[in-house]
Enzyme design. Structure first.
Site, PDB file in Angstrom:
ATOM      1  CG  ASP A 146      13.272  16.876 -53.285  1.00  0.00           C
ATOM      2  OD1 ASP A 146      14.257  17.619 -53.177  1.00  0.00           O
ATOM      3  OD2 ASP A 146      12.102  17.289 -53.251  1.00  0.00           O
ATOM      4  CG  HIS A 224      13.875  20.880 -51.901  1.00  0.00           C
ATOM      5  ND1 HIS A 224      13.168  19.970 -52.654  1.00  0.00           N
ATOM      6  CD2 HIS A 224      13.065  21.950 -51.763  1.00  0.00           C
ATOM      7  CE1 HIS A 224      11.984  20.484 -52.964  1.00  0.00           C
ATOM      8  NE2 HIS A 224      11.898  21.687 -52.434  1.00  0.00           N
ATOM      9  CB  SER A 543       8.718  22.609 -51.449  1.00  0.00           C
ATOM     10  OG  SER A 543       9.303  22.510 -52.710  1.00  0.00           O
TER      11      SER A 543
END
Ligand SMILES: *[C@@H]1O[C@H](CO)[C@@H](O)[C@H](O)[C@H]1NC(C)=O
Ligand SMILES: *[C@@H]1O[C@H](CO)[C@@H](O)[C@H](O)[C@H]1NC(C)=O
Ligand SMILES: *[C@@H]1O[C@H](CO)[C@@H](O)[C@H](O)[C@H]1NC(C)=O
Ligand SMILES: *[C@@H]1O[C@H](CO)[C@@H](O)[C@H](O)[C@H]1NC(C)=O
Ligand SMILES: *[C@@H]1O[C@H](CO)[C@@H](O)[C@H](O)[C@H]1NC(C)=O
Ligand SMILES: *[C@@H]1O[C@H](CO)[C@@H](O)[C@H](O)[C@H]1NC(C)=O
Ligand SMILES: *[C@@H]1O[C@H](CO)[C@@H](O)[C@H](O)[C@H]1NC(C)=O
Ligand SMILES: *[C@@H]1O[C@H](CO)[C@@H](O)[C@H](O)[C@H]1NC(C)=O
Ligand SMILES: *[C@@H]1O[C@H](CO)[C@@H](O)[C@H](O)[C@H]1NC(C)=O
Ligand SMILES: *[C@@H]1O[C@H](CO)[C@@H](O)[C@H](O)[C@H]1NC(C)=O
Length: 763
Positions: A146, A224, A543
């Site tokens: 990520d 994220h 996600s």
């Protein structure tokens, strides 16, 4: 010049000469380069080289001419066999003539990360079932691919975890760990601990394609990576919330699992060569589970970096969980529809972030809100004026009498912006399903209520000369019904890269999930201008769903260390829950709340405790996947690109991958069609078990199972069966679905598989 067309012999000195001579034909204008992924057959490496790296470097060096130097970006030895390099089209043509060359392509930068804008709901219990059995994921390593990590977040403290495991030098039970902690800009090696045991960054690819300054560090600047990592493997943190919403203890799915971060997502973009490098490293380091909350849209399996690398991971028993994407609710929109990974769809949770209003007559109405600012409860004039109620002009709104505006049903996004840009202190919006309204990014002092409740508010305003109201925010309620429902934005099957396998596989919580965040990255804005920051954020998308499944896979790996990735996926799928908290079948918000089809939710909502003991599993070997590829007419070089090895063969092409779900297609022109499936079930329960087939056939089909009873005398024994679907109908675009359940005769197990009859995918 004539030499270019000569097929080079596998003698190193000769082809070096050949390549040098090709430079005479090269014109300078063709030297514009881009990044290529190059697959090589390691078994063709000339003996003069001691390692593939040296071989690849020599190949690249031999392409040099004068000042024009192609450059090697990465070499890969785990995720695939080969390298990535910045090459011109002529150089790629030259490469094709080398012995051992398999394939080369320039992957489009089509990757998307899958957030659009909790364990309570997974019913994990500290005293029973999966958590204690797996010791909360202790000793299992989850690798997350990520945008890096914010190591100071409380979610990554190693409280309660064995500290003998020092950063980068894990020994004892962790001797399998070969990873390390890489320092960099704003990131010290000492930031790793017994929770965060490894972190690396891969930016050569993104650097090769941008002139911007790329950060040299695994520190997360986007949020994220920090977010998804905390969901999969975050430790317990009490008293966290998003500005008072979702208040409580953040404890994630596998709180005692170890975490390794591979940063491949950059502010400057996602480069496929970096993604491959991160996965290559994760496989080499010895992670047990990989979580990937992004995907490359509509790439074929032999060009999709995630498909290629996850094949190598699967061979090593590593479970790879991926997100389906947020391009729903259209048919055939998902990415990561790869047979050897788990593809995760997203559902809502039974939690409600509330704002309430109390009218002057004492009537209280609970609505929906994620307003993040500070307000003090105060009675204010309630304004309902037909000229204003469209709430679409901030100028008009600013001229209104000071008070809370009641807006008519309209485009809430536009209404929010108008309210934010005006001087209005707050508003009430009307929407049929308030929980669907995500006003988070632009935080508005507004409450969304249902049309039925709005009638009461209008009655009150119209029967009073000086109506007033008091708004209250930051309340969280549980028990919203129905829940879960499939999120409208979740991408839907069938898989374009492999339609024969039903995708997605499973649904997990993905709507408004709380997770750790980067404190320097804004989470919302107030009145468009004030930026709001928080250590925890609420996000939505597949996600958020994917790391839940990665966490559960880690727990299952802890409980069943010898299970293959396919066995773990099978356990998760055959035990999934297909009913919601009203005890009715799960519904689909993307399809007007009709019943959710397996193309939206896979086998159903994940139920970790049931997955611990599934009774039967459908196992798959790497050769079985190759048999499917052979059946799909992938040629030798395509298969070699995916497998990286010549140990597999195409002697037994087969459509019968031993998958725990079934999909067949109908076309508008054919009204009768029959399809037969072969499956092998392995008994992972106790010795002596008898299972009976229970079928709910999709409409317009006759389903027969043979035999209808499976008798197992021993643990680990295999029994095979066939299922035949006969379809007689003339559906038009409708997705038909049913189930095949194997029910253990004492009722201890129910091994469930979804069946889908789908219209053909249009291209
Ligand atoms: C990293 O360590 C050095 C030396 O101990 C220290 O000066 C620096 O502030 C640390 N950096 C961060 C981001 O903590
Ligand atoms: C608002 O008005 C109601 C009714 O007059 C009163 O009971 C309540 O305390 C007031 N609330 C506030 C916050 O002033
Ligand atoms: C606002 O909504 C009203 C009523 O629907 C409409 O007549 C008007 O044109 C809209 N104005 C703008 C600026 O969109
Ligand atoms: C409605 O709002 C407009 C604009 O502020 C104002 O001119 C008008 O007088 C208001 N009507 C009522 C009935 O309050
Ligand atoms: C919302 O605003 C956008 C951009 O100003 C506009 O194109 C759209 O028509 C508006 N929607 C409605 C329903 O007014
Ligand atoms: C798991 O596999 C290892 C190595 O293959 C073997 O030694 C061990 O006995 C197996 N454990 C179980 C519980 O089957
Ligand atoms: C499935 O989930 C729903 C909602 O969480 C729950 O009420 C129900 O009991 C579950 N069903 C089974 C068989 O566990
Ligand atoms: C059962 O089938 C699986 C997968 O098809 C295979 O790997 C395994 O060896 C078989 N077990 C036995 C006991 O035959
Ligand atoms: C395999 O198929 C690919 C894509 O269709 C093609 O480019 C390649 O030349 C084929 N290779 C062989 C060895 O047939
Ligand atoms: C199927 O749908 C298409 C497009 O909506 C329509 O043109 C066609 O006539 C339909 N066919 C049948 C058999 O209903």
């Amino acid at each position: 010049m004539g030499l270019i067309n000569v097929v080079p012999l596998p003698i190193f000195s000769l082809y070096l000469v050949l390549l040098l001579s090709t430079f005479h034909v090269k014109s300078a204008i063709l030297l514009q380069r881009s990044t290529y992924i190059v697959h090589m057959d390691k078994s063709s490496m000339p003996k003069v080289f001691t390692s593939p790296e040296k071989w690849y470097s020599s190949i690249i060096d031999s392409l040099k001419s004068g000042n024009h130097t192609p450059s090697l970006i990465y070499t890969y030895d785990n995720a695939l066999q080969g390298f990535s390099a910045s090459l011109s089209t002529n150089e790629v043509e030259a490469l094709r003539k080398f012995p051992g060359f398999v394939s080369a392509y320039n992957v489009k930068k089509s990757a998307t990360i899958d957030t659009t804008h909790t364990p309570e709901c997974l019913s994990l219990n500290p005293f029973a079932d999966l958590w204690p059995t797996s010791s909360y994921g202790k000793d299992i390593i989850i690798g997350v691919l990520d945008s890096g990590l914010w190591p100071e977040s409380l979610s990554f403290e190693d409280y309660g975890m064995s500290t003998s495991a020092a950063a980068g030098v894990l020994d004892g039970p962790y001797s399998k760990w070969k990873g390390s902690c890489e320092g960099g800009q704003e990131f010290n090696v000492s930031m790793c601990n017994a929770k965060l045991i490894g972190i690396r960054f891969f930016n050569n690819g993104v650097k090769a394609s941008t002139s911007k300054q790329v950060m040299d560090s695994a520190r997360d600047t986007l949020g994220h990576g920090t977010y998804v990592s905390s969901i999969a493997a975050g430790n317990y943190v009490s008293g966290v919330s998003y500005f008072g919403y979702a208040d409580g203890t953040a404890k994630c799915v596998a709180p005692h699992a170890r975490l390794a971060m591979y940063k491949v997502i950059w502010e400057e973009g996602i480069d496929p060569s970096d993604v491959l490098a991160g996965l290559n490293q994760a496989i080499r380091d010895g992670v047990d589970v990989i979580s990937i909350s992004m995907g490359f849209n509509y790439e074929s399996l032999d060009h999709d970096p995630i498909a290629i690398a996850s094949f190598a991971a699967m061979e090593k028993g590593i479970v790879v969980a991926t997100s389906a994407g947020n391009a729903g609710p259209g048919f055939g929109t998902l990415h990561n529809g790869i047979p050897w990974v788990i593809t995760v769809s997203s559902g809502t949770v039974d939690r409600w972030f509330a704002g309430s209003l109390t009218l002057g007559n004492g009537l209280s109405i609970t609505g929906w809100s994620l307003f993040a600012g500070i307000t003090f409860p105060k009675n204010l004039t309630l304004v309902y004026n037909k000229t204003l109620a469209a709430c679409n002009s901030s100028q008009l709104l600013s001229e209104a009498p000071f008070g809370i505006i009641l807006c008519d049903m309209g485009d809430i996004h536009n209404q929010t912006n108008a309210i934010i840009d005006s001087k209005v202190p707050g508003a009430i919006f009307i929407y049929p399903i308030p929980s669907l309204v995500h006003m988070k990014e632009n935080s508005c002092p507004c409450v969304v209520i249902r049309p039925a409740d709005a009638l009461m508010v209008i009655n009150y305003v119209e029967s009073n000369t000086s109506p007033f109201v008091c708004l209250k925010f930051k309340e969280t309620f549980f028990g919203t019904k129905p829940a879960p429902v499939v999120a409208a934005t979740a991408s839907r099957g069938p898989s374009r890269s492999c339609p024969r396998i039903l995708k997605p596989d499973i649904m997990a919580p993905g709507s408004l999930v709380l997770g750790a965040w980067v404190p320097k990255k804004e989470v919302a804005r107030m009145r468009s201008t004030y930026r709001l920051y928080s250590d925890y954020n609420i996000e939505t998308g597949t996600s958020a769903a994917c790391p839940h499944v990665a966490g559960v896979a880690a727990l299952l790996k802890g409980a069943h260390p010898n299970w293959s990735a396919a066995a773990i996926r099978s356990a998760i799928m055959t035990t999934a829950n297909t009913t919601d908290n009203t005890r009715k079948p799960i519904r689909d918000l993307g399809k007007g709340s009709q019943l959710a089809s397996p193309l939206a939710m896979g086998a159903g909502h994940i139920d970790p405790n049931q997955a611990l003991d599934p009774g039967l599993i459908y196992d798959i070997t790497p050769q079985d996947y190759v048999n499917l590829l052979c059946f799909m007419k992938f040629n030798q070089s395509q298969i070699l690109s995916i497998t990286g090895s010549r140990i597999y063969d195409c002697w037994n092409p087969s459509p019968n991958l031993n998958y725990p779900s079934f999909i067949a297609f109908y076309s508008d022109s054919i009204t009768v069609t029959t399809k037969k499936f072969l499956r092998i079930a392995s008994n992972v329960g106790k010795d002596y078990a008898t299972y009976k087939a229970v079928v709910i056939a999709p409409e317009h089909t006759v389903v027969t199972v043979s035999p209808e009873t499976l008798v197992f005398r021993k643990q680990n024994e295999n029994q095979s069966y066939t299922m035949t679907i006969q379809y007689k109908g003339n559906e038009n675009g409708t997705v038909l679905f049913g189930t095949l359940d194997w029910v253990e005769e004492n009722g201890k197990y129910r091994v469930k598989s979804p069946i889908v009859i789908s219209p053909l995918l249009s291209s």
